[in-house]
Design an enzyme around this catalytic site. Structure first.
Site, short mmCIF file in Angstrom:
data_model
loop_
_atom_site.label_atom_id
_atom_site.label_comp_id
_atom_site.label_asym_id
_atom_site.label_seq_id
_atom_site.Cartn_x
_atom_site.Cartn_y
_atom_site.Cartn_z
NE ARG A 1 -1.67 -1.96 3.19
CZ ARG A 1 -2.95 -2.11 3.47
NH1 ARG A 1 -3.90 -1.53 3.63
NH2 ARG A 1 -2.57 -3.94 3.27
CB THR A 2 4.02 2.67 2.23
OG1 THR A 2 3.37 1.97 3.56
CG2 THR A 2 4.31 3.78 2.30
CG HIS B 1 4.79 4.57 7.40
ND1 HIS B 1 5.34 4.91 7.38
CD2 HIS B 1 4.55 3.48 8.02
CE1 HIS B 1 4.79 4.58 5.65
NE2 HIS B 1 4.15 3.24 6.71
CE LYS C 1 22.29 -9.11 -10.83
NZ LYS C 1 22.54 -8.27 -12.20
NE ARG D 1 7.71 0.58 3.82
CZ ARG D 1 6.43 0.37 4.36
NH1 ARG D 1 6.14 -1.00 4.17
NH2 ARG D 1 5.92 0.88 4.07
C1 NCD Z 1 2.73 -0.57 7.80
C2 NCD Z 1 4.18 -0.65 7.90
O1 NCD Z 1 5.41 -1.12 6.84
O2 NCD Z 1 5.01 0.08 8.79
N1 NCD Z 1 2.24 -0.83 7.30
C3 NCD Z 1 1.86 -0.19 6.49
O3 NCD Z 1 3.28 0.85 5.54
N2 NCD Z 1 0.96 0.30 5.81
C4 NCD Z 1 2.98 -1.59 9.25
C5 NCD Z 1 2.87 -3.10 9.00
O4 NCD Z 1 3.50 -3.34 7.97
O5 NCD Z 1 2.46 -4.25 9.90
#
Ligand code: NCD
Length: 339
Positions: free
Chosen positions: A58-59, A136, A86, A108
């Site tokens: 989703r992100t 986050h 690699k 990320r």
């Molecule tokens: C979260 C994350 O990746 O920190 N998810 C997200 O970004 N919507 C929470 C999770 O993965 O549980």
């Protein structure tokens, strides 16, 4: 209005005024999500690099959609299929991406502090899309925006967070965000996931630990349910069925919270584990609003960091008002890189 953001790495260092500014900036972008034509030309000609070194659905899609709704192009690094496999270092990988001249990097990474480290080595703005168990920030903002919309405010609320708080960057960003507005936090979950040191993560916020879920939900205005990372559930210490029995947010337990309490979950949900289906789909659930608001918040962030405000001081959202009359040549480039 000018702002002082170059990167967005964490919510912890930001003031309540700065956080309010970011929420307010997201508001017009929420309107865009309701519009039949959602694409602006604000970041036309700009490129947003999306580097997800850790899996994400989703992100990553949300930032990609936000970039494309602003008219930007994206560059996608797929960690699984990349040169990281690699043996290339993080810094070499991001320098390589940077050499392709993106205007902003969204990243990320599984290591806490990774976004901060990269930001110190690059000249372009960096947005942290989740670093290890640290923060986050865009999730913290979209959660606050969702709460503000539903409850009309984000100050002085009782916020209960349920689950694996120790490993959750979402919980930390929620606490750093809402703690600036006087919210009080009750953290609840198995003791190994709610260690004592969490009471100190935001020294000025009121944070208590409660290990009994019914008690933790008492008088809650907001309930944040975290995903149970099933790989962290180990028999015989704690099995999934123990977790369900002891901590699952179900309809009966939710009755302990205030009648108008709202329920958030950052996703992905383990339906039937940390949250029961009737709560996930019930009237108090904000789960899908969070997803929609995520795009608005990320549009605001990309706009603020990659373009700044245009000279006339008008908001780029005005671009979408009369889409049928607009020609590409009408669009002025509002970019003034904010440094
Ligand atoms: C979260 C994350 O990746 O920190 N998810 C997200 O970004 N919507 C929470 C999770 O993965 O549980």
């Amino acid at each position: 209005m000018t702002h002082r953001f170059r990167d967005l790495l964490a919510l912890e260092p930001l003031t309540a005024d700065e956080l309010t500014f970011l929420l307010d900036q997201s508001k017009p972008f929420q309107e865009i999500q309701k519009h039949p034509l959602k694409k602006l030309a604000t970041l036309r000609g700009k490129t947003v690099a999306l580097a997800f070194f850790e899996s994400s659905t989703r992100t990553r899609i949300s930032f990609g959609t936000a970039a494309s709704r602003l008219g930007a192009d994206t560059m996608n690094l797929q960690a699984e299929a990349s040169s990281l496999k690699k043996g290339e270092s993080l810094l070499d990988t991001v320098h390589t991406l940077d050499a392709m001249k993106p205007d902003c990097l969204v990243m990320r990474h599984a290591a806490s502090g990774a976004a901060d480290f990269v930001a110190r080595h690059l000249d372009i703005p960096v947005i942290n899309a989740g670093d290890g168990t640290h923060e986050h920030p865009s999730q913290g903002l979209l959660d606050a925006l969702t709460i503000r919309d539903r409850k009309g405010r984000i100050d002085n609320l009782n916020v209960t967070i349920l689950g694996d708080i120790q490993h959750s960057r979402v919980a930390r960003s929620n606490i750093h965000m809402l703690g600036k507005f006087g919210c009080r936090f009750t953290l609840c979950g198995p003791a190994m996931w709610v260690p004592r040191e969490l009471e100190q993560i935001a020294p000025r916020a009121s944070i208590r630990r409660v290990f009994q879920v019914e008690e933790a939900l008492e008088d809650a205005d907001v309930v944040v349910v975290l995903r149970v990372q099933t790989e962290r559930l180990h028999e015989p210490a704690l099995s999934a069925s123990d977790y369900i029995l002891l901590y699952q947010l179900n309809r009966e337990r939710l009755l302990r919270a205030k009648p108008d309490a709202v329920v958030l979950h950052p996703g992905p949900m383990n339906r039937g584990v940390e949250i029961s289906p009737e709560v996930a789909d019930g009237p108090q659930s904000c789960v899908l609003d969070q997803v929609t608001n995520g795009i608005a918040v990320r549009m605001a962030l990309l706009f603020l960091l990659s373009a700044g405000h245009n000279e006339e001081g008008s908001h780029p959202v005005n671009d979408v008002q009369q889409p049928r009359n607009r020609r590409a040549t009408d669009v002025k480039d509002p970019s003034h890189a904010s440094r």
